[in-house]
Design a protein around this motif. Sequence first.
Motif, PDB file in Angstrom:
ATOM      1  N   ALA A 136       6.547   3.098 -10.375  1.00  0.00           N
ATOM      2  CA  ALA A 136       7.041   2.650 -11.676  1.00  0.00           C
ATOM      3  C   ALA A 136       8.238   1.722 -11.525  1.00  0.00           C
ATOM      4  CB  ALA A 136       7.400   3.860 -12.539  1.00  0.00           C
ATOM      5  N   ASP A 137       9.174   2.082 -10.646  1.00  0.00           N
ATOM      6  CA  ASP A 137      10.359   1.243 -10.440  1.00  0.00           C
ATOM      7  C   ASP A 137       9.982  -0.093  -9.806  1.00  0.00           C
ATOM      8  OD1 ASP A 137      11.980   3.191 -11.520  1.00  0.00           O
ATOM      9  OD2 ASP A 137      12.582   4.018  -9.576  1.00  0.00           O
ATOM     10  N   LEU A 138       9.013  -0.084  -8.901  1.00  0.00           N
ATOM     11  CA  LEU A 138       8.606  -1.332  -8.258  1.00  0.00           C
ATOM     12  C   LEU A 138       7.833  -2.232  -9.215  1.00  0.00           C
ATOM     13  CD1 LEU A 138       7.689   0.035  -4.725  1.00  0.00           C
ATOM     14  CD2 LEU A 138       9.523  -1.572  -5.271  1.00  0.00           C
ATOM     15  N   VAL A 139       7.049  -1.652 -10.098  1.00  0.00           N
ATOM     16  CA  VAL A 139       6.381  -2.461 -11.115  1.00  0.00           C
ATOM     17  C   VAL A 139       7.418  -3.115 -12.014  1.00  0.00           C
ATOM     18  CG1 VAL A 139       4.935  -2.339 -13.186  1.00  0.00           C
ATOM     19  CG2 VAL A 139       4.193  -1.213 -11.086  1.00  0.00           C
ATOM     20  N   ALA A 140       8.435  -2.362 -12.401  1.00  0.00           N
ATOM     21  CA  ALA A 140       9.480  -2.919 -13.250  1.00  0.00           C
ATOM     22  C   ALA A 140      10.208  -4.072 -12.565  1.00  0.00           C
ATOM     23  CB  ALA A 140      10.474  -1.823 -13.632  1.00  0.00           C
TER      24      ALA A 140
ATOM     25  N   VAL B  17       0.870  -1.170   0.000  1.00  0.00           N
ATOM     26  CA  VAL B  17       0.000   0.000   0.000  1.00  0.00           C
ATOM     27  C   VAL B  17       0.906   1.219   0.000  1.00  0.00           C
ATOM     28  CG1 VAL B  17      -1.747   1.316   1.241  1.00  0.00           C
ATOM     29  CG2 VAL B  17      -1.887  -1.182   1.181  1.00  0.00           C
ATOM     30  N   ASP B  18       0.914   1.919  -1.132  1.00  0.00           N
ATOM     31  CA  ASP B  18       1.774   3.064  -1.402  1.00  0.00           C
ATOM     32  C   ASP B  18       3.235   2.635  -1.569  1.00  0.00           C
ATOM     33  OD1 ASP B  18      -0.325   4.919  -1.524  1.00  0.00           O
ATOM     34  OD2 ASP B  18      -0.348   5.107   0.649  1.00  0.00           O
ATOM     35  N   THR B  19       4.066   3.578  -2.071  1.00  0.00           N
ATOM     36  CA  THR B  19       5.417   3.187  -2.491  1.00  0.00           C
ATOM     37  C   THR B  19       6.511   4.148  -2.067  1.00  0.00           C
ATOM     38  OG1 THR B  19       5.253   4.322  -4.642  1.00  0.00           O
ATOM     39  CG2 THR B  19       4.448   2.033  -4.529  1.00  0.00           C
ATOM     40  N   GLY B  20       6.162   5.228  -1.369  1.00  0.00           N
ATOM     41  CA  GLY B  20       7.186   6.183  -0.959  1.00  0.00           C
ATOM     42  C   GLY B  20       7.544   7.155  -2.067  1.00  0.00           C
ATOM     43  N   VAL B  21       8.492   8.037  -1.776  1.00  0.00           N
ATOM     44  CA  VAL B  21       8.929   9.046  -2.744  1.00  0.00           C
ATOM     45  C   VAL B  21       9.754   8.390  -3.843  1.00  0.00           C
ATOM     46  CG1 VAL B  21       8.943  10.862  -0.979  1.00  0.00           C
ATOM     47  CG2 VAL B  21      11.043   9.591  -1.479  1.00  0.00           C
ATOM     48  N   PRO B  22       9.947   9.074  -4.971  1.00  0.00           N
ATOM     49  CA  PRO B  22      10.828   8.525  -6.004  1.00  0.00           C
ATOM     50  C   PRO B  22      12.195   8.166  -5.425  1.00  0.00           C
ATOM     51  CG  PRO B  22       9.667  10.441  -6.837  1.00  0.00           C
ATOM     52  CD  PRO B  22       9.353  10.366  -5.374  1.00  0.00           C
ATOM     53  N   GLY B  23      12.729   7.042  -5.864  1.00  0.00           N
ATOM     54  CA  GLY B  23      14.011   6.564  -5.350  1.00  0.00           C
ATOM     55  C   GLY B  23      13.901   5.607  -4.194  1.00  0.00           C
ATOM     56  N   SER B  24      12.668   5.311  -3.730  1.00  0.00           N
ATOM     57  CA  SER B  24      12.475   4.434  -2.568  1.00  0.00           C
ATOM     58  C   SER B  24      12.485   2.950  -2.917  1.00  0.00           C
ATOM     59  CB  SER B  24      11.144   4.761  -1.870  1.00  0.00           C
ATOM     60  OG  SER B  24      11.110   6.077  -1.401  1.00  0.00           O
ATOM     61  N   ALA B  25      12.447   2.612  -4.210  1.00  0.00           N
ATOM     62  CA  ALA B  25      12.306   1.207  -4.595  1.00  0.00           C
ATOM     63  C   ALA B  25      13.401   0.303  -4.027  1.00  0.00           C
ATOM     64  CB  ALA B  25      12.234   1.079  -6.117  1.00  0.00           C
TER      65      ALA B  25
ATOM     66  N   MET C  82       9.177  20.157   1.040  1.00  0.00           N
ATOM     67  CA  MET C  82       9.766  20.233  -0.290  1.00  0.00           C
ATOM     68  C   MET C  82      11.250  20.562  -0.230  1.00  0.00           C
ATOM     69  SD  MET C  82       7.276  19.236  -2.011  1.00  0.00           S
ATOM     70  CE  MET C  82       8.067  19.355  -3.623  1.00  0.00           C
ATOM     71  N   ALA C  83      11.644  21.399   0.723  1.00  0.00           N
ATOM     72  CA  ALA C  83      13.070  21.700   0.890  1.00  0.00           C
ATOM     73  C   ALA C  83      13.834  20.457   1.318  1.00  0.00           C
ATOM     74  CB  ALA C  83      13.252  22.822   1.907  1.00  0.00           C
ATOM     75  N   GLY C  84      13.232  19.659   2.189  1.00  0.00           N
ATOM     76  CA  GLY C  84      13.866  18.419   2.621  1.00  0.00           C
ATOM     77  C   GLY C  84      14.042  17.434   1.472  1.00  0.00           C
ATOM     78  N   LEU C  85      13.030  17.332   0.612  1.00  0.00           N
ATOM     79  CA  LEU C  85      13.144  16.445  -0.540  1.00  0.00           C
ATOM     80  C   LEU C  85      14.223  16.929  -1.501  1.00  0.00           C
ATOM     81  CD1 LEU C  85       9.372  15.715  -1.296  1.00  0.00           C
ATOM     82  CD2 LEU C  85      11.010  14.251  -0.094  1.00  0.00           C
ATOM     83  N   ALA C  86      14.316  18.248  -1.674  1.00  0.00           N
ATOM     84  CA  ALA C  86      15.358  18.788  -2.551  1.00  0.00           C
ATOM     85  C   ALA C  86      16.746  18.510  -1.976  1.00  0.00           C
ATOM     86  CB  ALA C  86      15.146  20.290  -2.747  1.00  0.00           C
ATOM     87  N   ASP C  87      16.898  18.678  -0.675  1.00  0.00           N
ATOM     88  CA  ASP C  87      18.186  18.419  -0.030  1.00  0.00           C
ATOM     89  C   ASP C  87      18.579  16.948  -0.143  1.00  0.00           C
ATOM     90  OD1 ASP C  87      18.393  21.058   0.670  1.00  0.00           O
ATOM     91  OD2 ASP C  87      17.719  20.775   2.740  1.00  0.00           O
ATOM     92  N   ALA C  88      17.571  16.059  -0.192  1.00  0.00           N
ATOM     93  CA  ALA C  88      17.826  14.621  -0.283  1.00  0.00           C
ATOM     94  C   ALA C  88      18.036  14.155  -1.727  1.00  0.00           C
ATOM     95  CB  ALA C  88      16.672  13.844   0.338  1.00  0.00           C
ATOM     96  N   ASP C  89      18.012  15.092  -2.669  1.00  0.00           N
ATOM     97  CA  ASP C  89      18.200  14.757  -4.094  1.00  0.00           C
ATOM     98  C   ASP C  89      17.217  13.681  -4.566  1.00  0.00           C
ATOM     99  OD1 ASP C  89      20.300  16.574  -4.556  1.00  0.00           O
ATOM    100  OD2 ASP C  89      21.758  15.178  -3.708  1.00  0.00           O
ATOM    101  N   VAL C  90      15.965  13.823  -4.180  1.00  0.00           N
ATOM    102  CA  VAL C  90      14.943  12.883  -4.637  1.00  0.00           C
ATOM    103  C   VAL C  90      14.820  12.986  -6.156  1.00  0.00           C
ATOM    104  CG1 VAL C  90      12.470  12.387  -4.587  1.00  0.00           C
ATOM    105  CG2 VAL C  90      13.689  12.883  -2.468  1.00  0.00           C
ATOM    106  N   PRO C  91      14.876  11.871  -6.865  1.00  0.00           N
ATOM    107  CA  PRO C  91      14.818  11.925  -8.334  1.00  0.00           C
ATOM    108  C   PRO C  91      13.448  12.340  -8.840  1.00  0.00           C
ATOM    109  CG  PRO C  91      14.847   9.650  -7.571  1.00  0.00           C
ATOM    110  CD  PRO C  91      15.094  10.500  -6.362  1.00  0.00           C
ATOM    111  N   PRO C  92      13.352  12.677 -10.126  1.00  0.00           N
ATOM    112  CA  PRO C  92      12.058  13.095 -10.691  1.00  0.00           C
ATOM    113  C   PRO C  92      11.016  11.985 -10.618  1.00  0.00           C
ATOM    114  CG  PRO C  92      13.868  13.661 -12.167  1.00  0.00           C
ATOM    115  CD  PRO C  92      14.440  12.773 -11.104  1.00  0.00           C
ATOM    116  N   LEU C  93       9.767  12.398 -10.539  1.00  0.00           N
ATOM    117  CA  LEU C  93       8.650  11.452 -10.491  1.00  0.00           C
ATOM    118  C   LEU C  93       8.475  10.757 -11.834  1.00  0.00           C
ATOM    119  CD1 LEU C  93       6.081  10.342  -9.039  1.00  0.00           C
ATOM    120  CD2 LEU C  93       4.864  12.317  -9.989  1.00  0.00           C
TER     121      LEU C  93
END
Length: 239
Positions: free
Chosen positions: A74-78, A32-40, A117-128
């Motif tokens: 998307a990454d988890l489906v792959a 149930v849910d997958t987290g932010v991009p890069g969480s796979a 959003m600043a925290g996500l930017a600092d963590a270099d979260v990849p694009p959705l």
Amino acid sequence: MEIVRITPAVWQLRFPVGHVHLIRLPDGCALVDTGVPGSAPAVLDALDRLGHRPEEVRQIVLTHSHLDHMGAAADLVAATGARVLAGALDAPFVRGTAPEPVAAHTAAEHTLHEQVMAGLADADVPPLKHVPVDIELNDGDTLDGWGEPVRVLHVPGHTPGSIALHLTSSGVLFPGDNIATADGRAILGPFNVDRRRAIASFRRLAALDVETVCVPHGLPLTENASAVLRTATPEDDWV
């Protein structure tokens, strides 16, 4: 990421923003849910640590379309070949065929949103990455293969197509971002497109008979969950 067992069949994969829940099914598991991009990679590592292979993931249920919930889908489906299920009205946002609706922030929510959003930017979260939706869910639908009845509830307000899952035999509720917790209290999730409808959806979920509430933000409610929900005052949150 920390793995926390909530019930004999449910684990919370606890991320800094947006928890993922893993449910053990009779013939595999669901997310149930997958987290932010890069969480796979972290989710796949948790699967391995819990004794599951990627191909055992049967379903990925997205409670709504925000990036901290569909971000790694998307990454988890792959990696798994799982089917993606989402609320019918949010499916275009998940697929990327329609723009995400803009939330109407209160002043308190605006400050929190800037911090997140600043925290996500600092963590270099990849694009959705957007992802196809295999099954569109509507209010009153049921999910197959979970080993017990699972009822889908359409709970609009946070997004137009937000959904919750109610496991009626075990009394487990996955409310999506309609409900969060703080200091042992149930509170209205912030960043809603329609605050009035979000409060109404909160009240609908609070009327259910539940034992456990698996929130995406905060700690799960595992004791007196129904009482905690019914004494909540979502009208007063984030104002």
